[in-house]
Motif scaffolding. Structure first.
Motif, PDB file in Angstrom:
ATOM      1  N   LEU A  18     -56.337 -12.242 -26.811  1.00 51.80           N
ATOM      2  CA  LEU A  18     -57.175 -11.355 -26.021  1.00 51.80           C
ATOM      3  C   LEU A  18     -56.363 -10.326 -25.244  1.00 51.80           C
ATOM      4  O   LEU A  18     -56.887  -9.308 -24.828  1.00 51.80           O
ATOM      5  N   ASP A  19     -55.064 -10.577 -24.994  1.00 56.94           N
ATOM      6  CA  ASP A  19     -54.287  -9.672 -24.159  1.00 56.94           C
ATOM      7  C   ASP A  19     -53.382  -8.747 -24.969  1.00 56.94           C
ATOM      8  O   ASP A  19     -52.401  -8.229 -24.451  1.00 56.94           O
ATOM      9  N   LEU A  20     -53.698  -8.531 -26.243  1.00 58.22           N
ATOM     10  CA  LEU A  20     -52.912  -7.592 -27.033  1.00 58.22           C
ATOM     11  C   LEU A  20     -52.939  -6.209 -26.392  1.00 58.22           C
ATOM     12  O   LEU A  20     -53.986  -5.730 -25.961  1.00 58.22           O
ATOM     13  N   LEU A  21     -51.785  -5.563 -26.339  1.00 58.68           N
ATOM     14  CA  LEU A  21     -51.678  -4.221 -25.777  1.00 58.68           C
ATOM     15  C   LEU A  21     -51.575  -3.227 -26.923  1.00 58.68           C
ATOM     16  O   LEU A  21     -50.652  -3.292 -27.738  1.00 58.68           O
ATOM     17  N   GLU A  22     -52.543  -2.311 -27.008  1.00 53.72           N
ATOM     18  CA  GLU A  22     -52.528  -1.310 -28.063  1.00 53.72           C
ATOM     19  C   GLU A  22     -51.552  -0.191 -27.708  1.00 53.72           C
ATOM     20  O   GLU A  22     -51.241   0.030 -26.529  1.00 53.72           O
ATOM     21  N   PRO A  23     -51.066   0.566 -28.713  1.00 52.40           N
ATOM     22  CA  PRO A  23     -50.084   1.624 -28.432  1.00 52.40           C
ATOM     23  C   PRO A  23     -50.581   2.673 -27.443  1.00 52.40           C
ATOM     24  O   PRO A  23     -49.779   3.295 -26.740  1.00 52.40           O
ATOM     25  N   TRP A  24     -51.893   2.908 -27.386  1.00 54.85           N
ATOM     26  CA  TRP A  24     -52.440   3.935 -26.496  1.00 54.85           C
ATOM     27  C   TRP A  24     -52.829   3.371 -25.122  1.00 54.85           C
ATOM     28  O   TRP A  24     -53.341   4.099 -24.285  1.00 54.85           O
ATOM     29  N   GLU A  25     -52.608   2.084 -24.894  1.00 54.63           N
ATOM     30  CA  GLU A  25     -52.909   1.471 -23.607  1.00 54.63           C
ATOM     31  C   GLU A  25     -51.639   1.371 -22.765  1.00 54.63           C
ATOM     32  O   GLU A  25     -50.519   1.418 -23.283  1.00 54.63           O
TER      33      GLU A  25
END
Length: 310
Positions: A18-25
């Motif tokens: 659930l805590d994946l960080l996307e490149p644009w975040e």
């Protein structure tokens, strides 16, 4: 080197955290977060009433990417935050405004990142391996797995009714082939009302009247925890897994639902592996923690209708 000493590389598990960080975040402090998000209901995702409600450039880009027709094919997600990774209360993850677009060509995500706005992910129906949703109280997530990519968005569950019909349209485009069904009714005996209702809802079925066959039962949970259930549902076009959110804090009850919708025609292999039901689809392995008993029952009951591993 002897061939017998080579170890076969395992496929990665297609189950994101659930805590994946996307490149644009980006991780920001609370003050920075407040400066970027709209307060209250103004910050909730919405279906735009007209093209004027769509961020500049998004509709045209999504039309080119997947054939999104007009504003009805879009979900606008204003900039929003969620708790920091690994429970870091000092930081929040800031997601810039974005737009999901659905069309004959699949689904795409346009991101309004200040530096470079544009379509960041586009998935065509024939490449989609599984559609996952996670819902825990007010937190919800949509993750779409494809052969070589993944689309992942977080949103407030209050707006789930806006997204649901769009996801259903994608499921129908992805799962177009009908396969044989067993002559077995969905089991209702002993299941809570929530699960008797879900087995005949559109969470399990693409269309009213679709036949369903299901294997349902309790999930393994820690001692003194509230009971949790799951159902593995076979329909002519999909294998659908519905489960209580056992990964959540359940002191207030199990308010939520995790789902996986998998096109049957794309499934390569299904097998029980201890507490996991493994589904190989489009070259990736979905690992579904259903417990040893329920996983084994699924393999046994659906052996004639799914490609079960020998």
């Amino acid at each position: 080197m002897r061939h017998g000493s080579l170890r076969r590389k395992r496929r990665p598990a297609a189950r994101p955290r659930l805590d994946l960080l996307e490149p644009w975040e980006q991780a920001v402090d609370e003050q920075t977060a407040r400066a970027h998000i709209l307060p209250g209901v103004h910050g909730f995702p919405y279906r735009p009433r007209s093209t004027e409600d769509v961020p500049d450039g998004a509709l045209g880009a999504l039309r080119r990417a997947v054939g999104a027709g007009d504003a009805d094919d879009l979900l606008v997600l204003p900039a929003h935050t969620r708790p920091g990774r690994l429970g870091d209360s000092r930081l929040q993850i800031l997601t810039p405004s974005s737009v999901l677009g659905f069309g004959p060509g699949g689904v795409a995500l346009w991101v309004g990142a200040p530096a470079l706005p544009g379509v960041r992910v586009a998935l065509h129906p024939q490449r989609v391996a599984a559609i996952e949703t996670a819902h825990i109280l007010l937190y919800a997530r949509l993750t779409i797995f494809a052969t070589d990519a993944r689309l992942n968005v977080h949103y407030n569950a209050v707006s789930g009714h806006h997204l649901h019909p769009l996801v259903q349209s994608l499921r129908r485009r992805v799962a177009r082939t009908e396969l044989d069904m067993p002559d077995a009714p969905a089991p209702n005996a002993g299941l809570p009302y929530k699960w008797r209702r879900l087995l005949t809802s559109d969470a399990a079925r693409l269309d009213d009247g679709d036949p369903v066959a299901a294997v349902a039962g309790a999930l393994p949970v820690p001692r003194r925890s509230e009971a949790a259930y799951a159902a593995v549902v076979l329909t002519p076009r999909e294998l659908v897994v519905l489960a209580d959110p056992v990964h959540a804090d359940t002191t207030g009850g199990r308010h939520g639902l995790d789902t996986h919708a998998i096109p049957r025609a794309s499934i390569e292999q299904v097998r029980a592996d201890g507490p996991l039901l493994r589904v190989r689809v489009c070259g990736a392995d979905l690992q579904l923690p259903l417990g040893q008993e329920l996983s084994a029952r699924v393999v046994h009951e659906f052996a004639r209708y799914l490609p079960i591993a020998p």
